[in-house]
Design a protein around this motif. Sequence first.
Motif, PDB file in Angstrom:
ATOM      1  N   ALA A 169       0.842  -1.208   0.000  1.00 28.12           N
ATOM      2  CA  ALA A 169       0.000   0.000   0.000  1.00 28.12           C
ATOM      3  C   ALA A 169       0.875   1.255   0.000  1.00 28.12           C
ATOM      4  N   LYS A 170       1.936   1.248   0.802  1.00 32.73           N
ATOM      5  CA  LYS A 170       2.864   2.384   0.833  1.00 32.73           C
ATOM      6  C   LYS A 170       3.575   2.552  -0.522  1.00 32.73           C
ATOM      7  N   SER A 171       3.914   1.440  -1.147  1.00 32.30           N
ATOM      8  CA  SER A 171       4.567   1.516  -2.457  1.00 32.30           C
ATOM      9  C   SER A 171       3.670   2.234  -3.461  1.00 32.30           C
ATOM     10  N   ILE A 172       2.377   1.949  -3.398  1.00 32.67           N
ATOM     11  CA  ILE A 172       1.423   2.592  -4.311  1.00 32.67           C
ATOM     12  C   ILE A 172       1.265   4.073  -3.959  1.00 32.67           C
ATOM     13  N   VAL A 173       1.025   4.352  -2.680  1.00 31.34           N
ATOM     14  CA  VAL A 173       0.703   5.721  -2.273  1.00 31.34           C
ATOM     15  C   VAL A 173       1.925   6.636  -2.409  1.00 31.34           C
ATOM     16  N   ASN A 174       3.139   6.042  -2.435  1.00 31.04           N
ATOM     17  CA  ASN A 174       4.368   6.823  -2.555  1.00 31.04           C
ATOM     18  C   ASN A 174       4.898   6.913  -3.974  1.00 31.04           C
ATOM     19  N   SER A 175       4.328   6.169  -4.898  1.00 35.69           N
ATOM     20  CA  SER A 175       4.860   6.169  -6.257  1.00 35.69           C
ATOM     21  C   SER A 175       4.640   7.522  -6.929  1.00 35.69           C
ATOM     22  N   PRO A 176       5.710   8.219  -7.317  1.00 37.60           N
ATOM     23  CA  PRO A 176       5.526   9.500  -8.010  1.00 37.60           C
ATOM     24  C   PRO A 176       4.693   9.343  -9.280  1.00 37.60           C
ATOM     25  N   ASN A 226      -4.295   5.797 -15.904  1.00 37.58           N
ATOM     26  CA  ASN A 226      -3.137   4.942 -16.168  1.00 37.58           C
ATOM     27  C   ASN A 226      -2.969   3.956 -15.018  1.00 37.58           C
ATOM     28  N   TRP A 227      -3.934   3.031 -14.885  1.00 40.10           N
ATOM     29  CA  TRP A 227      -3.932   2.108 -13.739  1.00 40.10           C
ATOM     30  C   TRP A 227      -2.729   1.170 -13.766  1.00 40.10           C
ATOM     31  N   GLY A 228      -2.077   1.027 -14.923  1.00 43.47           N
ATOM     32  CA  GLY A 228      -0.901   0.166 -15.008  1.00 43.47           C
ATOM     33  C   GLY A 228       0.192   0.570 -14.040  1.00 43.47           C
ATOM     34  N   ARG A 229       0.196   1.855 -13.662  1.00 44.07           N
ATOM     35  CA  ARG A 229       1.210   2.297 -12.708  1.00 44.07           C
ATOM     36  C   ARG A 229       0.987   1.706 -11.316  1.00 44.07           C
ATOM     37  N   VAL A 230      -0.265   1.389 -10.989  1.00 40.89           N
ATOM     38  CA  VAL A 230      -0.527   0.697  -9.722  1.00 40.89           C
ATOM     39  C   VAL A 230       0.067  -0.713  -9.804  1.00 40.89           C
ATOM     40  N   ALA A 231      -0.088  -1.369 -10.950  1.00 44.80           N
ATOM     41  CA  ALA A 231       0.538  -2.686 -11.150  1.00 44.80           C
ATOM     42  C   ALA A 231       2.058  -2.573 -10.984  1.00 44.80           C
ATOM     43  N   LYS A 266       7.036  -3.610  -7.819  1.00 40.67           N
ATOM     44  CA  LYS A 266       8.363  -3.250  -7.320  1.00 40.67           C
ATOM     45  C   LYS A 266       8.607  -3.749  -5.907  1.00 40.67           C
ATOM     46  N   CYS A 267       7.574  -4.290  -5.252  1.00 40.64           N
ATOM     47  CA  CYS A 267       7.777  -4.949  -3.947  1.00 40.64           C
ATOM     48  C   CYS A 267       8.273  -6.370  -4.198  1.00 40.64           C
ATOM     49  N   HIS A 268       9.431  -6.493  -4.836  1.00 43.78           N
ATOM     50  CA  HIS A 268       9.877  -7.786  -5.362  1.00 43.78           C
ATOM     51  C   HIS A 268      10.329  -8.729  -4.268  1.00 43.78           C
ATOM     52  N   SER A 282      -5.930  -8.359  -8.060  1.00 47.55           N
ATOM     53  CA  SER A 282      -6.955  -7.508  -8.682  1.00 47.55           C
ATOM     54  C   SER A 282      -6.777  -6.067  -8.201  1.00 47.55           C
ATOM     55  N   ILE A 283      -7.176  -5.136  -9.053  1.00 46.75           N
ATOM     56  CA  ILE A 283      -7.012  -3.694  -8.791  1.00 46.75           C
ATOM     57  C   ILE A 283      -8.324  -2.988  -9.116  1.00 46.75           C
ATOM     58  N   SER A 284      -8.815  -2.198  -8.149  1.00 49.28           N
ATOM     59  CA  SER A 284     -10.017  -1.388  -8.385  1.00 49.28           C
ATOM     60  C   SER A 284      -9.749   0.053  -7.998  1.00 49.28           C
ATOM     61  N   PHE A 285     -10.442   0.956  -8.683  1.00 47.53           N
ATOM     62  CA  PHE A 285     -10.520   2.355  -8.267  1.00 47.53           C
ATOM     63  C   PHE A 285     -11.965   2.592  -7.857  1.00 47.53           C
TER      64      PHE A 285
END
Lengths: 387, 387
Positions: B281-288, B300-305, B310-312, B323-326
């Motif tokens: 969740a932090k990785s998503i909320v912090n992604s520039p 551009n929901w692909g950026r959430v993917a 990146k949490c490899h 799954s990803i929802s807005f």
Amino acid sequence: MQSLPFYPQGFRSCAKSVGIRDTTLDFTVIASDVPAAAAAMFTQSRFCGPAITVGREHVANGQLQAFVINSKNANVATGEQGLANIREVARRVAEELHIAAEDILPSSTGVIGWQLPMENLRAGIAGIAAEMRPGRLHVSAHAIMTTDTRPKMRARRIGDAVLVGMCKGVGMIEPNMATMLAYFVTDARIAQDYLKQCLQEVVNLTFNMISVDTDTSTSDTVAIMANGLAGDVPLADFRQVLLEMATDLARDLASDGEGATKLLEVTVSQAASFEQAKTVAKSIVNSPLVKTAIFGTDPNWGRVAMAIGKCHQYTDILPENVSISFGDLLVYQGQPLGQENLPQLEAYLHNTEVAIYVSLGTGEARATVWGCDLSYEYVKINGEYTT
Amino acid sequence: MQSLPFYPQGFRSCAKSVGIRDTTLDFTVIASDVPAAAAAMFTQSRFCGPAITVGREHVANGQLQAFVINSKNANVATGEQGLANIREVARRVAEELHIAAEDILPSSTGVIGWQLPMENLRAGIAGIAAEMRPGRLHVSAHAIMTTDTRPKMRARRIGDAVLVGMCKGVGMIEPNMATMLAYFVTDARIAQDYLKQCLQEVVNLTFNMISVDTDTSTSDTVAIMANGLAGDVPLADFRQVLLEMATDLARDLASDGEGATKLLEVTVSQAASFEQAKTVAKSIVNSPLVKTAIFGTDPNWGRVAMAIGKCHQYTDILPENVSISFGDLLVYQGQPLGQENLPQLEAYLHNTEVAIYVSLGTGEARATVWGCDLSYEYVKINGEYTT
């Protein structure tokens, strides 16, 4: 379009538009006339694209004969259809060039979550063998660009051999194991094992030391082919030239970071370990507050102190043992050195390359990383990307 | 200036300008008439300010009687002089109020690397006992602001007792153990041990779950005083009200993040652990790249993917199970759900609160974090801060 001063023997290429999103260059094939020793490193993303999956399979035996790269569409988060599509691209190119599909390393870069336009790709690949020419690698450096403002390529001689490198990457740049897209081709004869080891060492000191925005791409790939047509070269020379070329290309990437107006180089020395030096340097180069201050030529060096401080896992870092300089200007040495030097610092920040030096006082290790400032333009580029 | 509907018994305060940088409110004292049970959590920064050092010492025995806070100068990276200065501030306030200096928790927030203007502070503190009044806590919420665009405060009743909370913070916000500045005062009677445990639990679910820019402040402090004048209250009620209030204040902080135009709430569920859910969740909320896309209403929901990928370190995350929802709009479920819904997604992104839901398919844990978008204004504010 700027060409390169020389090219390695036995490599042909073509670069064209197959209409992935528009009519700009979006597809390139770089092929060796003979199978080449090869090595590659890839993103560690858990959402890596199917091109990565296929590339890992194909390079496993240390041999490749061609790179096939499309821009404008990353073919990521596209499920089984996406995997089938990139396998078909490799198969069709292999058939055209009469090489093995297993000797092709494919890459895709661009928007995530969209399926590749296969009709356009099939039409573009048909008959491509007739378009492959020597001395055209510089056009490929254009075809792999996305929001890059300029191509990034280098050519160097190593004895009788030539090494050419090219890369692209502007945002979503915080490589972990490998980075964005970077390709090297050489006609030197290099053993597979050495090539792999050498690539890993060089990448860890260059592409893995840059960051534009902390976001790790799903498509990161660094690959090299050595087709051996120029014979043997001294391995130490080869490694040194590859290291210098990769450093130059990594700096190119950082200075062309999305919206970048300044290249930022951060060196952390007197650290307890390379890992500590790298972590602190990355913390500084990635700090949005450091990046915006440098963009705005704000002499707010305290933000560098903040970025060091947030590496709280290192309890051996003590503010009284730390020093901070910008270029030759020492601003903190266990205590602030007064506000008299702020005008001098502000003047220094007007340079297009800003170097920050930090001494931690915890040991003898050092690391250098590269990044860029954070500008309005980064926000603009990335707020308007797909639409 | 908006006041609060009610105030806890036995707390007096004053807020004034002592001229730290200009004539705006920059200094406040909040004091209990009697010694209070107290708890506090602080930044983990290795470059923490001397106010943090002194605060840790003073709260160690679980008792405080006053908060003393200045804004406009963080008194960080200021060496031994900085430590001597903040000790003098606490000592002078204690003498004026006839309380123990060891029962004062000091805080400083603002620019890093400048010494406090002690002449101005001495003049401002002299005679301050006569300025302390009940029912003025809302003015303190103004005095602690730096680039905040609005004060952040809440008041709630718990039986006969009242709990008031206030906080500030807009940039340099990625708390680790505690966060920015937040203060709670109550006249409920709460045992020291429970107060400490309760504060830690609540902070870990609220202030530790927000991020504006990944930068961890050198001055983060969350503190609470319970002076007991209203007697006992049910502890479960107290904990619940504190949790709700801290959640509200944390959301206030995120939505007033520097340059923010939108509040971003990210919930990750079906995760293997709370830690995994929080990290993703932090990785998503912090992604520039996620933050700029939301600023620009780019679907551009692909950026959430990408940000999940990146949490490899979590090799159990498989794209086919994600799954990803807005909001209510599902955009990815093991594969993209087509480009038909992009206009609907773009429309959704025009809301001032954007909720992203991710299911990882690795377990049963969940976490919610809060952040904000990344706008031109963030760059502007932070490129022009000190000068």
